[in-house]
Design a protein around this motif. Sequence first.
Motif, PDB file in Angstrom:
ATOM      1  N   SER A 121       0.821  -1.213   0.000  1.00 14.82           N
ATOM      2  CA  SER A 121       0.000   0.000   0.000  1.00 14.82           C
ATOM      3  C   SER A 121       0.851   1.257   0.000  1.00 14.82           C
ATOM      4  CB  SER A 121      -0.928   0.014   1.231  1.00 14.82           C
ATOM      5  OG  SER A 121      -1.883  -1.018   1.150  1.00 14.82           O
ATOM      6  N   THR A 122       2.123   1.116   0.337  1.00 18.02           N
ATOM      7  CA  THR A 122       3.026   2.258   0.416  1.00 18.02           C
ATOM      8  C   THR A 122       4.272   1.982  -0.414  1.00 18.02           C
ATOM      9  OG1 THR A 122       4.250   1.419   2.330  1.00 18.02           O
ATOM     10  CG2 THR A 122       2.239   2.696   2.772  1.00 18.02           C
ATOM     11  N   ASP A 177     -12.771   9.648 -16.241  1.00 18.77           N
ATOM     12  CA  ASP A 177     -14.198   9.633 -16.569  1.00 18.77           C
ATOM     13  C   ASP A 177     -14.856   8.408 -15.949  1.00 18.77           C
ATOM     14  OD1 ASP A 177     -16.615  10.272 -17.662  1.00 18.77           O
ATOM     15  OD2 ASP A 177     -16.094   9.790 -19.738  1.00 18.77           O
ATOM     16  N   PRO A 178     -15.228   8.521 -14.639  1.00 20.57           N
ATOM     17  CA  PRO A 178     -15.204   9.674 -13.734  1.00 20.57           C
ATOM     18  C   PRO A 178     -13.820   9.855 -13.106  1.00 20.57           C
ATOM     19  CG  PRO A 178     -16.100   7.807 -12.582  1.00 20.57           C
ATOM     20  CD  PRO A 178     -15.858   7.346 -14.001  1.00 20.57           C
ATOM     21  N   PRO A 179     -13.585  11.006 -12.454  1.00 22.45           N
ATOM     22  CA  PRO A 179     -12.268  11.225 -11.847  1.00 22.45           C
ATOM     23  C   PRO A 179     -12.040  10.345 -10.618  1.00 22.45           C
ATOM     24  CG  PRO A 179     -13.754  13.043 -11.323  1.00 22.45           C
ATOM     25  CD  PRO A 179     -14.470  12.189 -12.319  1.00 22.45           C
ATOM     26  N   TRP A 180     -10.845   9.758 -10.570  1.00 23.02           N
ATOM     27  CA  TRP A 180     -10.392   8.996  -9.409  1.00 23.02           C
ATOM     28  C   TRP A 180      -9.079   9.592  -8.926  1.00 23.02           C
ATOM     29  CZ3 TRP A 180     -11.910   4.163  -7.040  1.00 23.02           C
ATOM     30  CH2 TRP A 180     -13.168   3.680  -7.492  1.00 23.02           C
ATOM     31  N   ILE A 181      -8.962   9.757  -7.617  1.00 20.95           N
ATOM     32  CA  ILE A 181      -7.745  10.300  -7.012  1.00 20.95           C
ATOM     33  C   ILE A 181      -6.769   9.158  -6.750  1.00 20.95           C
ATOM     34  CG2 ILE A 181      -6.797  11.637  -5.101  1.00 20.95           C
ATOM     35  CD1 ILE A 181      -8.811  13.136  -6.916  1.00 20.95           C
ATOM     36  N   PRO A 187       0.899   9.385  -3.480  1.00 18.22           N
ATOM     37  CA  PRO A 187       1.135  10.597  -2.684  1.00 18.22           C
ATOM     38  C   PRO A 187       2.545  10.683  -2.111  1.00 18.22           C
ATOM     39  CG  PRO A 187      -1.028   9.698  -2.194  1.00 18.22           C
ATOM     40  CD  PRO A 187      -0.318   8.673  -3.039  1.00 18.22           C
ATOM     41  N   GLN A 188       3.111   9.552  -1.720  1.00 17.90           N
ATOM     42  CA  GLN A 188       4.488   9.548  -1.226  1.00 17.90           C
ATOM     43  C   GLN A 188       5.464   9.912  -2.335  1.00 17.90           C
ATOM     44  OE1 GLN A 188       3.933   5.409   0.377  1.00 17.90           O
ATOM     45  NE2 GLN A 188       5.292   6.195   1.978  1.00 17.90           N
ATOM     46  N   MET A 189       5.222   9.412  -3.529  1.00 19.65           N
ATOM     47  CA  MET A 189       6.088   9.726  -4.659  1.00 19.65           C
ATOM     48  C   MET A 189       6.089  11.224  -4.921  1.00 19.65           C
ATOM     49  SD  MET A 189       5.006   6.568  -7.184  1.00 19.65           S
ATOM     50  CE  MET A 189       6.203   6.940  -8.490  1.00 19.65           C
ATOM     51  N   ILE A 190       4.915  11.833  -4.837  1.00 20.07           N
ATOM     52  CA  ILE A 190       4.797  13.279  -5.065  1.00 20.07           C
ATOM     53  C   ILE A 190       5.530  14.055  -3.977  1.00 20.07           C
ATOM     54  CG2 ILE A 190       3.146  15.197  -5.094  1.00 20.07           C
ATOM     55  CD1 ILE A 190       1.185  13.222  -6.489  1.00 20.07           C
ATOM     56  N   VAL A 198      -2.625  17.262  -2.668  1.00 28.29           N
ATOM     57  CA  VAL A 198      -3.678  17.914  -1.888  1.00 28.29           C
ATOM     58  C   VAL A 198      -4.941  17.067  -1.750  1.00 28.29           C
ATOM     59  CG1 VAL A 198      -2.864  20.245  -2.325  1.00 28.29           C
ATOM     60  CG2 VAL A 198      -4.442  19.181  -3.942  1.00 28.29           C
ATOM     61  N   LEU A 199      -5.018  15.922  -2.416  1.00 23.55           N
ATOM     62  CA  LEU A 199      -6.204  15.067  -2.302  1.00 23.55           C
ATOM     63  C   LEU A 199      -5.881  13.608  -1.999  1.00 23.55           C
ATOM     64  CD1 LEU A 199      -8.562  16.395  -5.140  1.00 23.55           C
ATOM     65  CD2 LEU A 199      -8.793  16.712  -2.677  1.00 23.55           C
ATOM     66  N   GLY A 200      -4.748  13.115  -2.462  1.00 20.31           N
ATOM     67  CA  GLY A 200      -4.393  11.718  -2.226  1.00 20.31           C
ATOM     68  C   GLY A 200      -3.882  11.494  -0.810  1.00 20.31           C
ATOM     69  N   MET A 201      -4.171  10.327  -0.259  1.00 19.44           N
ATOM     70  CA  MET A 201      -3.740   9.970   1.088  1.00 19.44           C
ATOM     71  C   MET A 201      -2.736   8.822   1.018  1.00 19.44           C
ATOM     72  SD  MET A 201      -5.261  12.025   3.135  1.00 19.44           S
ATOM     73  CE  MET A 201      -5.037  11.207   4.719  1.00 19.44           C
ATOM     74  N   PRO A 202      -1.529   9.014   1.550  1.00 16.69           N
ATOM     75  CA  PRO A 202      -0.515   7.947   1.503  1.00 16.69           C
ATOM     76  C   PRO A 202      -1.010   6.658   2.138  1.00 16.69           C
ATOM     77  CG  PRO A 202       0.436  10.021   2.265  1.00 16.69           C
ATOM     78  CD  PRO A 202      -1.045  10.222   2.235  1.00 16.69           C
ATOM     79  N   GLY A 203      -0.825   5.567   1.419  1.00 14.76           N
ATOM     80  CA  GLY A 203      -1.187   4.271   1.956  1.00 14.76           C
ATOM     81  C   GLY A 203      -2.654   3.918   1.869  1.00 14.76           C
ATOM     82  N   GLU A 204      -3.489   4.858   1.430  1.00 14.05           N
ATOM     83  CA  GLU A 204      -4.923   4.611   1.318  1.00 14.05           C
ATOM     84  C   GLU A 204      -5.288   4.287  -0.129  1.00 14.05           C
ATOM     85  OE1 GLU A 204      -7.130   4.432   3.807  1.00 14.05           O
ATOM     86  OE2 GLU A 204      -5.424   4.722   5.167  1.00 14.05           O
ATOM     87  N   PRO A 205      -6.352   3.518  -0.345  1.00 15.47           N
ATOM     88  CA  PRO A 205      -6.727   3.167  -1.719  1.00 15.47           C
ATOM     89  C   PRO A 205      -7.097   4.387  -2.550  1.00 15.47           C
ATOM     90  CG  PRO A 205      -7.850   1.759  -0.124  1.00 15.47           C
ATOM     91  CD  PRO A 205      -7.197   2.860   0.658  1.00 15.47           C
ATOM     92  N   SER A 206      -6.951   4.258  -3.855  1.00 12.91           N
ATOM     93  CA  SER A 206      -7.455   5.286  -4.762  1.00 12.91           C
ATOM     94  C   SER A 206      -8.967   5.395  -4.567  1.00 12.91           C
ATOM     95  CB  SER A 206      -7.125   4.923  -6.208  1.00 12.91           C
ATOM     96  OG  SER A 206      -5.730   4.754  -6.367  1.00 12.91           O
TER      97      SER A 206
END
Length: 298
Positions: A121-122, A177-181, A187-190, A198-206
């Motif tokens: 997950s990470t 289509d539709p948008p998925w985060i 997020p860790q890579m970023i 600003v929207l993705g959570m590290p270790g959490e599913p898309s």
Amino acid sequence: MKIASLVPSATESLFALGLGSCVVGVTHECDYPPEAQALPQLTRSVLPPGLPPHEVDQRVAATLEHGQPIYELDAALLAALQPDLIVTQEVCTVCAVSYDDVLAVAARLESRPRVLALDPSTLGEAFADIRRLAEACGVEERADELLEALGRRVEAVERAAAEASDKPRVVALEWLDPPWIAGHWVPQMIALAGGEDVLGMPGEPSRRASWEEVRAARPEVVVVMPCGYRVEEAGSEALRLRDRLEALAARVFAVDASAYFSRPGPRLAEGIELIGHLLHPHLIASPGRGRAVELDLG
């Protein structure tokens, strides 16, 4: 040892560990390294090819809701290959053959293979799975060398990004289509590349989002990385939805998600280098051409 790889990222890791000659079967999506494409394919998608993105999303949701698989496993071919080890995954229900299906088939094989499930997950877990894979194959020292090299590359990007005067606000879109985060390790890579997701959570599913939520996050940079898409396909899809994207951010990039973001394997290090270059081109060199494109949505 004979290995059946039912996950593209595992196939990449096996070859990176020098175990390519042991791989006897792969998935229909295993396209890297190129040698993997010549191996017997053990899976197929139940979705018809060529569906538009919104219909792919609908078909996947409906299939899972009815408890049906997205992918089918060729049990007869797997039995004929007589693997000693089967590598599969549990992290994503739409990315590979069901783990339970693999266990059921493996239990009937005469070769009595071990089944190794990778479930990262990470970013740390993705790299740790490379070591687990090496340990299962008795080549731990190769994992040490590979992970040390990957670690040096990631650290170099992190050090360079630390010199930046700002951290751009970033949204990574795993589907449009539709948008998925994008979640999990993205997020860790970023963050390592000097951005703020600003929207993705590290270790959490898309997760699925709305265009209103994305716009309200006020991103400065949007990275389009549809799961399973190459850079040309991602760019085309982004241009199709230009009206949505041009209202979000001044800079929009399409990247090769299959190679550098969707698959939790060795090339995640290159994905970090790529994001670092997109966000801070004056500090971090490009890892190479053809990996991303900045879109002119005006």
